[in-house]
Design an enzyme around this catalytic site. Sequence first.
Site, PDB file in Angstrom:
ATOM      1  CE1 TYR A   1      -0.847  -4.608 -10.621  1.00 31.03           C
ATOM      2  CE2 TYR A   1      -3.039  -5.486 -11.078  1.00 31.03           C
ATOM      3  CZ  TYR A   1      -1.698  -5.401 -11.386  1.00 31.03           C
ATOM      4  OH  TYR A   1      -1.195  -6.101 -12.447  1.00 31.03           O
TER       5      TYR A   1
ATOM      6  CE1 TYR B   1      -5.724  -7.400  -8.577  1.00 31.22           C
ATOM      7  CE2 TYR B   1      -7.209  -5.521  -8.811  1.00 31.22           C
ATOM      8  CZ  TYR B   1      -6.319  -6.257  -8.055  1.00 31.22           C
ATOM      9  OH  TYR B   1      -6.029  -5.856  -6.771  1.00 31.22           O
TER      10      TYR B   1
HETATM   11  P1  NAI Z   1      -0.753 -11.193   1.048  1.00 31.50           P
HETATM   12  O1  NAI Z   1      -1.457 -12.490   0.872  1.00 31.50           O
HETATM   13  O2  NAI Z   1       0.593 -11.210   1.683  1.00 31.50           O
HETATM   14  O3  NAI Z   1      -1.626 -10.155   1.874  1.00 31.50           O
HETATM   15  C1  NAI Z   1      -3.018 -10.100   1.895  1.00 31.50           C
HETATM   16  C2  NAI Z   1      -3.432 -10.312   3.337  1.00 31.50           C
HETATM   17  O4  NAI Z   1      -4.783  -9.938   3.535  1.00 31.50           O
HETATM   18  C3  NAI Z   1      -3.318 -11.767   3.787  1.00 31.50           C
HETATM   19  O5  NAI Z   1      -2.467 -11.838   4.911  1.00 31.50           O
HETATM   20  C4  NAI Z   1      -4.744 -12.119   4.169  1.00 31.50           C
HETATM   21  O6  NAI Z   1      -4.796 -13.011   5.254  1.00 31.50           O
HETATM   22  C5  NAI Z   1      -5.288 -10.761   4.541  1.00 31.50           C
HETATM   23  N1  NAI Z   1      -6.752 -10.643   4.561  1.00 31.50           N
HETATM   24  C6  NAI Z   1      -7.646 -11.008   3.617  1.00 31.50           C
HETATM   25  N2  NAI Z   1      -8.897 -10.729   4.019  1.00 31.50           N
HETATM   26  C7  NAI Z   1      -8.790 -10.164   5.250  1.00 31.50           C
HETATM   27  C8  NAI Z   1      -9.741  -9.668   6.195  1.00 31.50           C
HETATM   28  N3  NAI Z   1     -11.052  -9.697   5.948  1.00 31.50           N
HETATM   29  N4  NAI Z   1      -9.287  -9.161   7.365  1.00 31.50           N
HETATM   30  C9  NAI Z   1      -7.960  -9.127   7.628  1.00 31.50           C
HETATM   31  N5  NAI Z   1      -7.025  -9.578   6.781  1.00 31.50           N
HETATM   32  C10 NAI Z   1      -7.437 -10.102   5.602  1.00 31.50           C
HETATM   33  O7  NAI Z   1      -0.702 -10.561  -0.413  1.00 31.50           O
HETATM   34  P2  NAI Z   1      -0.145  -9.171  -0.985  1.00 31.50           P
HETATM   35  O8  NAI Z   1      -0.176  -9.351  -2.454  1.00 31.50           O
HETATM   36  O9  NAI Z   1       1.110  -8.787  -0.353  1.00 31.50           O
HETATM   37  O10 NAI Z   1      -1.295  -8.140  -0.622  1.00 31.50           O
HETATM   38  C11 NAI Z   1      -1.120  -6.993   0.183  1.00 31.50           C
HETATM   39  C12 NAI Z   1      -1.704  -5.770  -0.517  1.00 31.50           C
HETATM   40  O11 NAI Z   1      -0.925  -5.488  -1.672  1.00 31.50           O
HETATM   41  C13 NAI Z   1      -3.144  -5.963  -1.004  1.00 31.50           C
HETATM   42  O12 NAI Z   1      -3.858  -4.769  -0.817  1.00 31.50           O
HETATM   43  C14 NAI Z   1      -2.937  -6.212  -2.492  1.00 31.50           C
HETATM   44  O13 NAI Z   1      -4.083  -5.903  -3.252  1.00 31.50           O
HETATM   45  C15 NAI Z   1      -1.802  -5.259  -2.752  1.00 31.50           C
HETATM   46  N6  NAI Z   1      -1.099  -5.423  -4.026  1.00 31.50           N
HETATM   47  C16 NAI Z   1      -0.534  -6.636  -4.363  1.00 31.50           C
HETATM   48  C17 NAI Z   1       0.101  -6.795  -5.570  1.00 31.50           C
HETATM   49  C18 NAI Z   1       0.732  -8.106  -5.942  1.00 31.50           C
HETATM   50  O14 NAI Z   1       1.092  -8.308  -7.096  1.00 31.50           O
HETATM   51  N7  NAI Z   1       0.904  -9.027  -5.008  1.00 31.50           N
HETATM   52  C19 NAI Z   1       0.214  -5.674  -6.548  1.00 31.50           C
HETATM   53  C20 NAI Z   1      -0.367  -4.434  -6.071  1.00 31.50           C
HETATM   54  C21 NAI Z   1      -1.011  -4.335  -4.874  1.00 31.50           C
END
Ligand code: NAI
Length: 286
Positions: free
Chosen positions: A172, A182
């Site tokens: 991000y 953030y």
């Molecule tokens: P999401 O909630 O779908 O995905 C995050 C996942 O990480 C969840 O499934 C959660 O259970 C898992 N997780 C957390 N701690 C964990 C651990 N210790 N071991 C295994 N799994 C774990 O949310 P999102 O937003 O799709 O996130 C996916 C990636 O995208 C992340 O790296 C996030 O920082 C990144 N991202 C998201 C943005 C947004 O606006 N949603 C923007 C830019 C990047």
Amino acid sequence: RGKRAFVAGVADDNGYGWAIAKALAAAGAEILVGTWVPALNIFETSLRRGKFDESRRLPNGSLMEIIKVYPLDAVYDTPEDVPDDVRTNKRYAGASNWTVKEVAESVKNDFGSIDILVHSLANGPEVTKPLLETSRKGYLAAISASSYSFVSLLKHFLPIMNPGGASISLTYIASERTIPGYGGGMSSAKAALESDTMVLAFEAGRKHKIRVNTISAGPLGSRAAKAIGFIEKMIEYSYANAPLQKELSADEVGNTAAFLVSPLASAVTGSVVYVDNGLNTMGLAT
Ligand code: NAI
């Protein structure tokens, strides 16, 4: 043979991990997922009961098949690293072999090898706190779950990745520009992830012919993003100020990920690729 992908960080059908899995499935890949242990039960139950069937649909009309769901907690590398209070926690008690090393071993035993590794996970327990108010513990937890988790996954999966394969993570823009809100060291964690992308691309490229890239994605109202608290504002800001004034869909990030891990991107490694409707290029809000 089609390619096999391990997608870490899928626990519902809203996030980027799910969209990447779908784009890879649509391109013919076999999909394995790693699901955070505390979220495992509800994810598997929902999957089994058909709650995700609508969003499993691929462009050709078939449904994405998830071959196997592995419990995973990417904060722990080996069973020796797991503290007693986590091991005996009832949200962890039902699952086994969920440290990074054990998951890689299980995938090896089940399937032998993979071609694609996706890291789509992050966690920052103090994300709602400004950096100046973040504790050492919260900062290190953000780095552990959001940055080192990728180093560890790549390290443990590399030996079973076929040469020519690729990995991808999600970052991000808060790593390189100040995004108030953030917090908790999450901006620091993304900066580490981006720098590591470059170094790991060199090491994994030389050693195993594996490519390493990261996608800097625009805002998406995922479960993780809602926990931060200002995601709606970020989506509106992006819509108002980006060169492309449209909503960003998770599928657009999924499609870029599918390109980056495919042979079409065979000379792309160590890169941060922006999938954000161009917002990162703006110097002045309009
Ligand atoms: P999401 O909630 O779908 O995905 C995050 C996942 O990480 C969840 O499934 C959660 O259970 C898992 N997780 C957390 N701690 C964990 C651990 N210790 N071991 C295994 N799994 C774990 O949310 P999102 O937003 O799709 O996130 C996916 C990636 O995208 C992340 O790296 C996030 O920082 C990144 N991202 C998201 C943005 C947004 O606006 N949603 C923007 C830019 C990047």
